[in-house]
Design a protein around this motif. Structure first.
Motif, PDB file in Angstrom:
ATOM      1  N   VAL A 125       4.978  10.409   9.986  1.00  0.00           N
ATOM      2  CA  VAL A 125       3.648  10.859   9.563  1.00  0.00           C
ATOM      3  C   VAL A 125       3.020   9.898   8.555  1.00  0.00           C
ATOM      4  O   VAL A 125       1.896   9.416   8.778  1.00  0.00           O
ATOM      5  N   PRO A 126       3.672   9.594   7.416  1.00  0.00           N
ATOM      6  CA  PRO A 126       3.050   8.618   6.507  1.00  0.00           C
ATOM      7  C   PRO A 126       2.882   7.241   7.143  1.00  0.00           C
ATOM      8  O   PRO A 126       1.931   6.522   6.824  1.00  0.00           O
ATOM      9  N   PHE A 127       3.785   6.881   8.031  1.00  0.00           N
ATOM     10  CA  PHE A 127       3.647   5.601   8.719  1.00  0.00           C
ATOM     11  C   PHE A 127       2.366   5.566   9.543  1.00  0.00           C
ATOM     12  O   PHE A 127       1.616   4.570   9.522  1.00  0.00           O
ATOM     13  N   THR A 128       2.072   6.667  10.262  1.00  0.00           N
ATOM     14  CA  THR A 128       0.864   6.714  11.080  1.00  0.00           C
ATOM     15  C   THR A 128      -0.386   6.803  10.220  1.00  0.00           C
ATOM     16  O   THR A 128      -1.437   6.257  10.578  1.00  0.00           O
ATOM     17  N   VAL A 129      -0.291   7.486   9.079  1.00  0.00           N
ATOM     18  CA  VAL A 129      -1.430   7.503   8.151  1.00  0.00           C
ATOM     19  C   VAL A 129      -1.801   6.077   7.766  1.00  0.00           C
ATOM     20  O   VAL A 129      -2.987   5.714   7.726  1.00  0.00           O
ATOM     21  N   PHE A 130      -0.804   5.268   7.497  1.00  0.00           N
ATOM     22  CA  PHE A 130      -1.045   3.880   7.114  1.00  0.00           C
ATOM     23  C   PHE A 130      -1.599   3.057   8.279  1.00  0.00           C
ATOM     24  O   PHE A 130      -2.599   2.343   8.128  1.00  0.00           O
ATOM     25  N   THR A 131      -0.980   3.144   9.438  1.00  0.00           N
ATOM     26  CA  THR A 131      -1.394   2.286  10.554  1.00  0.00           C
ATOM     27  C   THR A 131      -2.736   2.691  11.141  1.00  0.00           C
ATOM     28  O   THR A 131      -3.492   1.842  11.620  1.00  0.00           O
ATOM     29  N   ALA A 132      -3.063   4.001  11.103  1.00  0.00           N
ATOM     30  CA  ALA A 132      -4.266   4.483  11.772  1.00  0.00           C
ATOM     31  C   ALA A 132      -5.446   4.682  10.836  1.00  0.00           C
ATOM     32  O   ALA A 132      -6.535   5.042  11.299  1.00  0.00           O
ATOM     33  N   SER A 133      -5.261   4.457   9.550  1.00  0.00           N
ATOM     34  CA  SER A 133      -6.340   4.716   8.603  1.00  0.00           C
ATOM     35  C   SER A 133      -7.500   3.741   8.821  1.00  0.00           C
ATOM     36  O   SER A 133      -7.323   2.522   8.796  1.00  0.00           O
ATOM     37  N   THR A 134      -8.689   4.294   8.991  1.00  0.00           N
ATOM     38  CA  THR A 134      -9.869   3.447   9.125  1.00  0.00           C
ATOM     39  C   THR A 134     -10.244   2.768   7.811  1.00  0.00           C
ATOM     40  O   THR A 134     -11.059   1.844   7.807  1.00  0.00           O
ATOM     41  N   LEU A 135      -9.656   3.215   6.697  1.00  0.00           N
ATOM     42  CA  LEU A 135      -9.874   2.513   5.429  1.00  0.00           C
ATOM     43  C   LEU A 135      -9.460   1.054   5.530  1.00  0.00           C
ATOM     44  O   LEU A 135     -10.050   0.180   4.877  1.00  0.00           O
ATOM     45  N   LEU A 136      -8.435   0.794   6.342  1.00  0.00           N
ATOM     46  CA  LEU A 136      -7.968  -0.587   6.548  1.00  0.00           C
ATOM     47  C   LEU A 136      -8.447  -1.174   7.863  1.00  0.00           C
ATOM     48  O   LEU A 136      -8.766  -2.362   7.941  1.00  0.00           O
ATOM     49  N   LEU A 137      -8.513  -0.355   8.896  1.00  0.00           N
ATOM     50  CA  LEU A 137      -8.849  -0.884  10.215  1.00  0.00           C
ATOM     51  C   LEU A 137     -10.276  -1.403  10.294  1.00  0.00           C
ATOM     52  O   LEU A 137     -10.544  -2.425  10.930  1.00  0.00           O
ATOM     53  N   VAL A 138     -11.212  -0.726   9.639  1.00  0.00           N
ATOM     54  CA  VAL A 138     -12.630  -1.058   9.816  1.00  0.00           C
ATOM     55  C   VAL A 138     -13.108  -2.175   8.902  1.00  0.00           C
ATOM     56  O   VAL A 138     -13.610  -3.200   9.382  1.00  0.00           O
ATOM     57  N   PRO A 139     -13.000  -2.047   7.568  1.00  0.00           N
ATOM     58  CA  PRO A 139     -13.596  -3.098   6.714  1.00  0.00           C
ATOM     59  C   PRO A 139     -12.944  -4.459   6.864  1.00  0.00           C
ATOM     60  O   PRO A 139     -13.577  -5.476   6.590  1.00  0.00           O
ATOM     61  N   THR A 140     -11.686  -4.518   7.320  1.00  0.00           N
ATOM     62  CA  THR A 140     -11.027  -5.812   7.481  1.00  0.00           C
ATOM     63  C   THR A 140     -11.511  -6.568   8.711  1.00  0.00           C
ATOM     64  O   THR A 140     -11.080  -7.699   8.949  1.00  0.00           O
ATOM     65  N   LEU A 141     -12.413  -5.964   9.519  1.00  0.00           N
ATOM     66  CA  LEU A 141     -13.054  -6.729  10.579  1.00  0.00           C
ATOM     67  C   LEU A 141     -13.994  -7.784   9.995  1.00  0.00           C
ATOM     68  O   LEU A 141     -14.315  -8.769  10.657  1.00  0.00           O
ATOM     69  N   TRP A 142     -14.438  -7.576   8.779  1.00  0.00           N
ATOM     70  CA  TRP A 142     -15.257  -8.555   8.062  1.00  0.00           C
ATOM     71  C   TRP A 142     -14.297  -9.555   7.439  1.00  0.00           C
ATOM     72  O   TRP A 142     -13.544  -9.236   6.537  1.00  0.00           O
ATOM     73  N   TRP A 143     -14.339 -10.795   7.907  1.00  0.00           N
ATOM     74  CA  TRP A 143     -13.302 -11.758   7.547  1.00  0.00           C
ATOM     75  C   TRP A 143     -13.238 -12.000   6.046  1.00  0.00           C
ATOM     76  O   TRP A 143     -12.134 -12.043   5.466  1.00  0.00           O
ATOM     77  N   ALA A 144     -14.368 -12.178   5.394  1.00  0.00           N
ATOM     78  CA  ALA A 144     -14.366 -12.510   3.969  1.00  0.00           C
ATOM     79  C   ALA A 144     -13.702 -11.419   3.146  1.00  0.00           C
ATOM     80  O   ALA A 144     -13.081 -11.709   2.107  1.00  0.00           O
TER      81      ALA A 144
END
Length: 580
Positions: A125-144
């Motif tokens: 469960v915590p592993f999936t929270v980390f891998t699936a969180s849009t907090l990391l998935l979305v803003p990191t599409l911006w390279w800078a």
């Protein structure tokens, strides 16, 4: 006849069901993030960083340790320089190191959970929270931004894993904790919270600080040295100007960060779509209430399951959340307002912290208590499926805004035009604000945005000059909107006869600033010359020469560089370009 025993068949054990489930939980979000990243594009700071990288190079200390709007990121600038040197403005190539870092961080976090809590279904469960969180998935599409926060998350997971190994096994595992912390500090100053996180993990594991005082003294020295270097090399980013910061605006900011960004991001949302710029649209009130209710229930359930350990875990999460709120309030609140709380970039690293603290709240460390038995597996699988489904919906609603389609169109149009006509020369202008905002000043000029594309030429003297429109499509310049004209020359049917001696063409009124100079001329033979001390080529025949000029002018100087046929300068005009 002797009987010989056949050796027993070798049993090959495949990966356990838990490992397979973890692989799926890690790969599904990573796959659609990778697809979106490889189909993304540069925008805003990306162009600024790549231009500076091309000008300086990877070993220029002034470039690496520059004060970039209050940030110190030599690792990011080094990576930008290497990638730009290899293939300039190739976005898929630029994001590959970030994808690799994200993959390594995912593996390290799984190893950390197994090391802390044992191989049990609940850690899924915590592993999936980390891998699936849009907090990391979305803003990191911006390279800078990704080049700052992804290394910090990798550093935090790596340092935490090596730290736990050191607490459990001793030896030289402490070296890894220091090395990962240094790695994170090279990319983003937020890595300064890694030692705080390690201290919190120490408390949660019930370990003593006193027995390892040299280790913690080393962390204190490292942190103090970084803070001293950071303050010496950067200017203050404390917001100046704008409305005053009050308790009400801070509370509004905190509420937005918590209800609109942090809680939805951990659940794979928000599902309301993107907001302006890099922000997320606020969730409906009913959704926010539901999320707060769910978060409160989780807090209470964690305390009931973990007791004092859960209180400490939630306190660590609350402390690091408060640090993010304080940093954002001090640096951006007066400038941007409470709406800055809708930007996930200021909370992205908390996806890892929240997952780890949640695991400590609900799960006893390995060897302290038995696992939850057969009930863990179905509960963990159901929760993980819900998290992955919510993340998939949220990601595909939010990701298009950070793939920067207009920037991609602008680049592709310029690239195609240059490929079709390699002799194109462009008059340098500012690009649209959604490609690079005008507050970047000279860095928002087209020459710095697309000038790294092979074959592009800007502001060179030419008989055919083009100007890029808002889509990056070139248009032929046919003249200028006249701001000043040259006084007609004394020679009939010629104007000014230009040879090796400098001829000054007076203007009917002075001009100041950046303009396009147009000279209509005739010569029987081509030759080199100088216009306002800029080398030019006078092509044989009747032509118009275009040359960008900048400054204060009341006359234009023209001469030949070597003996040759004289040039008749019939007309001189200065103004802004007019395209067909």
């Amino acid at each position: 006849m002797l009987d010989t025993e056949k050796p027993a068949p070798r049993v090959t054990r495949g990966p356990s069901a838990l490992v397979v489930a973890a692989f799926v939980a890690g790969m599904v979000p990573f796959a659609f993030h990778t697809w979106a990243a490889l189909h993304g594009n540069f925008a805003q700071d990306d162009f600024v960083m790549t231009y500076r990288a091309a000008v300086a190079g990877p070993f220029d200390l002034g470039y690496l340790f520059q004060d970039y709007h209050g940030h110190l990121t030599p690792g990011g600038f080094f990576l930008a320089a290497v990638m730009t040197w290899w293939v300039p403005l190739n976005f898929p190539l630029m994001v590959l190191p970030l994808l690799l870092m994200r993959a390594v961080a995912t593996v390290l976090f799984w190893c950390l959970l197994v090391r802390c809590f044992g191989r049990r279904w609940a850690i899924l469960v915590p592993f999936t929270v980390f891998t699936a969180s849009t907090l990391l998935l979305v803003p990191t599409l911006w390279w800078a931004y990704g080049v700052q926060i992804v290394p910090v998350v990798l550093a935090a997971t790596g340092a935490a894993y090596w730290h736990v190994r050191y607490l459990r096994d001793g030896g030289r595992w402490w070296i890894g904790a220091f090395a990962w912390t240094l790695f994170g500090l090279a990319f983003y100053e937020k890595a300064a919270v890694v030692p705080v996180l390690l201290a919190g993990v120490t408390v949660l594991l019930g370990q003593s600080f006193r027995d390892r005082w040299r280790y913690w003294a080393g962390h204190a020295v490292l942190l103090a040295a970084f803070v001293a270097g950071y303050l010496a090399l950067t200017s203050s980013q404390v917001g100046a100007g704008g409305p005053p910061m009050t308790a009400g605006t801070v509370a509004d900011l905190t509420g937005r960060m918590l209800g609109d960004t942090f809680l939805p991001g951990l659940a794979g949302g928000p599902w309301s779509g993107p907001g302006p710029g890099a922000t997320w649209a606020p969730s409906p009130f009913a959704v926010v209430v539901l999320l707060f209710a769910a978060a409160s229930a989780l807090l209470v359930a964690g305390v009931r399951a973990g007791g004092r350990r859960a209180w400490r875990a939630w306190a660590l999460l609350g402390l690091l959340f408060a640090v993010d709120v304080g940093l954002l309030a001090v640096t951006r609140l007066r400038e941007v307002g409470p709406a800055a709380g809708d930007d996930p970039r200021y909370l992205a690293e908390l996806a890892f912290v929240a997952a780890l603290c949640g695991a400590f709240a609900f799960l006893p460390p390995a060897g302290v208590a038995p696992s939850g038995g057969t009930r863990e597996r179905p509960i963990a699988l159901v929760v993980c499926v819900l998290l992955l489904a919510g993340s998939a919906v949220g990601f595909w609603r939010l990701a298009p805004a950070l793939r920067f389609g207009h920037s991609a169109q602008y680049l592709e149009n310029v690239r195609a035009a240059v490929a079709e006509d390699p002799d194109l020369v462009f008059y340098d202008t500012f690009v649209p604000s959604d490609v690079v905002h005008e507050w970047f000043g000279a860095d928002s000029r087209a020459s710095r945005v697309v000038g790294l594309l092979p074959g592009t030429h800007f502001d060179q003297p030419t008989n055919r000059m083009h100007q890029l429109d808002a889509t990056g499509t070139p248009h032929l310049i046919t003249g200028v909107a006249v701001a000043s004209r040259g006084v007609p020359g004394p020679v009939r049917d010629c104007g000014y006869t230009v040879g090796e001696t400098l001829v000054s063409v007076p203007l009917d009124k002075p001009v100041l600033g950046r303009h396009l100079l147009k000279i209509d001329y005739f010569t029987s033979d081509g030759g080199e010359g100088l216009v306002d001390r800029t080398p030019v080529w006078f092509q044989a025949g009747l032509h118009s020469l275009y040359l960008p000029v900048d400054g204060l002018f009341d006359h234009i100087g023209v001469q030949l560089s070597s003996p040759g046929a004289p040039v008749c300068v019939a007309k001189v005009e200065i103004g802004q370009p007019v395209t067909q």
